[in-house]
Design a protein around this motif. Structure first.
Motif, PDB file in Angstrom:
ATOM      1  N   ASP A 166     -11.102   6.899   3.903  1.00 13.93           N
ATOM      2  CA  ASP A 166     -10.983   6.054   2.717  1.00 13.93           C
ATOM      3  C   ASP A 166      -9.550   6.051   2.189  1.00 13.93           C
ATOM      4  N   ASN A 200      -6.854   6.413   3.743  1.00 14.18           N
ATOM      5  CA  ASN A 200      -5.914   5.736   4.628  1.00 14.18           C
ATOM      6  C   ASN A 200      -6.309   4.299   4.951  1.00 14.18           C
ATOM      7  N   GLY A 201      -7.286   3.775   4.213  1.00 17.58           N
ATOM      8  CA  GLY A 201      -7.656   2.380   4.390  1.00 17.58           C
ATOM      9  C   GLY A 201      -8.535   2.099   5.586  1.00 17.58           C
ATOM     10  N   VAL A 225      -1.063   4.567   8.115  1.00 15.66           N
ATOM     11  CA  VAL A 225      -1.461   3.510   7.181  1.00 15.66           C
ATOM     12  C   VAL A 225      -1.105   2.135   7.745  1.00 15.66           C
ATOM     13  N   VAL A 263       0.876  -1.180   0.000  1.00 15.71           N
ATOM     14  CA  VAL A 263       0.000   0.000   0.000  1.00 15.71           C
ATOM     15  C   VAL A 263       0.906   1.220   0.000  1.00 15.71           C
ATOM     16  N   ILE A 313      -3.799  -0.763   8.417  1.00 12.51           N
ATOM     17  CA  ILE A 313      -3.736  -2.096   7.802  1.00 12.51           C
ATOM     18  C   ILE A 313      -3.819  -3.179   8.882  1.00 12.51           C
ATOM     19  N   SER A 343     -15.683   0.331  -1.255  1.00  9.02           N
ATOM     20  CA  SER A 343     -15.776   0.933   0.072  1.00  9.02           C
ATOM     21  C   SER A 343     -17.123   1.571   0.333  1.00  9.02           C
TER      22      SER A 343
END
Length: 391
Positions: free
Chosen positions: A131, A133-134, A65, A45, A69, A85
């Motif tokens: 979103d 940054n996951g 991040v 990522v 994760i 998402s």
């Protein structure tokens, strides 16, 4: 056999010209496994990390991040599953993105259009950040204090937010989170925003006109912009808020028989209908308008200059007041509200009782009124001339 392993990060030795990333290994589904090949596939990522171009901010982003994760993998995220998402049909009702959207739908009818637009933009920026940054697959109770702090701190630096704007973002997110704490049993137990420290804000206070500036403004507007002059006099005599209340004043809100003006609950800060007295000077101005010729639903201030079915837009007179600023020196911080503040000072100087003044200012208590006056340098009950001994 663990589903994932080796969650790590790479910072290229601090070299911003190279690609930084977070990587992890995830167990391949059986149908994708092949003989003599590793059971785990490596994923990287990097997009949201390398879009940051300062060393300290990129390090912070890399950390965010990586933690994101780890959280997603711990919650069961599978990179081999195809999902979107923002596809609400695939997300639970507890999902943070769904919660933001549902909350905005819920409060839209309770806020004025411009207030809602500001509020919506702030929460949409939060959605975008989550979103990017996951974090968009997290449930609302998985969003931590640190995530929110990192969000506001990132944009405070990037967008040069003032301390007041920074605090407003935290307060709005706290209100959003509080909605689920207060109204639902199974969404959120505690509000992660409560203990985020706010930044200090210097209060500018209420600034009235001095006598000379007031005279200059009234003389200029009377000659150069009579309609603005009329609007300013209305602010002075009614103490109504220029945009939120006076701009939306209707013919039917003015009762010259009972000598009072109604401020409808839809327009007032307190969300309660309030009444403002009409004194002799103001009554004469209102009689000259011949309001009986118009419909009670007509707005007093329109773009045609006479009462009609459509009020002027928000900021209409504020923009006209800019011309006055260009022509006359007006101290920084003095706005159209200054007519209201000046009116209150004049009433005190003229010996009007506080119990009468509060009918204009509409403060809840006399203590609040006295604080308001004190903020403008008016100390009730003290002599202007103070005796002293010569030593």
């Amino acid at each position: 056999m663990p589903k994932y392993k080796h969650v790590g990060s790479y910072d290229a030795g601090g070299d911003l010209s190279k690609e930084w990333f977070v990587s992890y290994h995830f167990l391949k589904p059986e149908k994708l496994r092949k003989p003599n090949e590793p059971l785990y596939q490596r994923f990287r990522v990097c997009k949201s990390i390398n879009s940051v171009h300062t060393l300290s901010e990129r390090k912070r982003q890399l950390k965010i991040v990586k933690e994101g994760i780890k959280t997603l993998l711990g919650l069961g995220f599978n990179p081999f599953h195809v999902f979107k998402s923002y596809n609400k049909t695939s997300l639970s009702k507890y999902n943070i993105i769904n919660c933001i959207d549902n909350y905005l739908l819920s409060v839209k009818s309770t806020l004025k259009r411009n207030s809602f637009r500001v509020y919506e933009n702030r929460l949409l920026l939060l959605k975008q950040y989550l979103d990017m940054n996951g974090f968009s697959m997290l449930n609302i109770d998985d969003v931590t204090k640190q995530m929110i702090f990192e969000f506001v701190n990132k944009y405070r630096v990037e967008r040069s937010w003032s301390n007041k704007t920074y605090n407003s973002y935290i307060n709005d997110i706290q209100a959003f989170m509080g909605y689920y704490v207060d109204n639902y049993d199974d969404y959120l137990k505690t509000n992660p925003c409560k203990k985020i420290k706010r930044l200090s804000v210097v209060k500018k206070g209420n600034i009235p006109f001095d006598n000379r500036t007031l005279s200059d403004v009234l003389n200029w507007t009377k000659e150069k912009d009579p309609y603005l002059y009329q609007f300013c006099r209305f602010i002075y005599y009614s103490c109504l808020r220029p945009d939120a209340e006076l701009r939306l004043l209707k013919v039917g809100d003015i009762d010259l028989v009972s000598r009072r003006i109604m401020a409808p609950s839809d327009n007032t800060k307190s969300k309660r209908t309030q009444w403002i007295p009409i004194d002799d000077e103001f009554a004469q101005i209102l009689r000259e308008l011949n309001l009986h010729q118009y419909k009670i639903t007509d707005y007093i201030f329109t773009s045609t200059g006479t009462p009609g079915p459509k009020s002027v837009c928000e900021g209409y007179f504020r923009k006209r007041f800019i011309k006055v600023r260009r022509a006359i020196y007006i101290p920084e911080g003095v706005t159209l509200y200054a007519f209201k503040h000046t009116r209150c000072i004049h009433m005190v100087e003229d010996g009007v009782k506080l119990t009468t003044i509060i009918k204009y200012t509409r403060h809840s208590t006399l203590a609040e009124l006295m604080d308001y006056l004190k903020d403008m340098g008016i100390i009730i009950g003290e002599e202007v001339s103070i005796k002293s001994r010569k030593i």
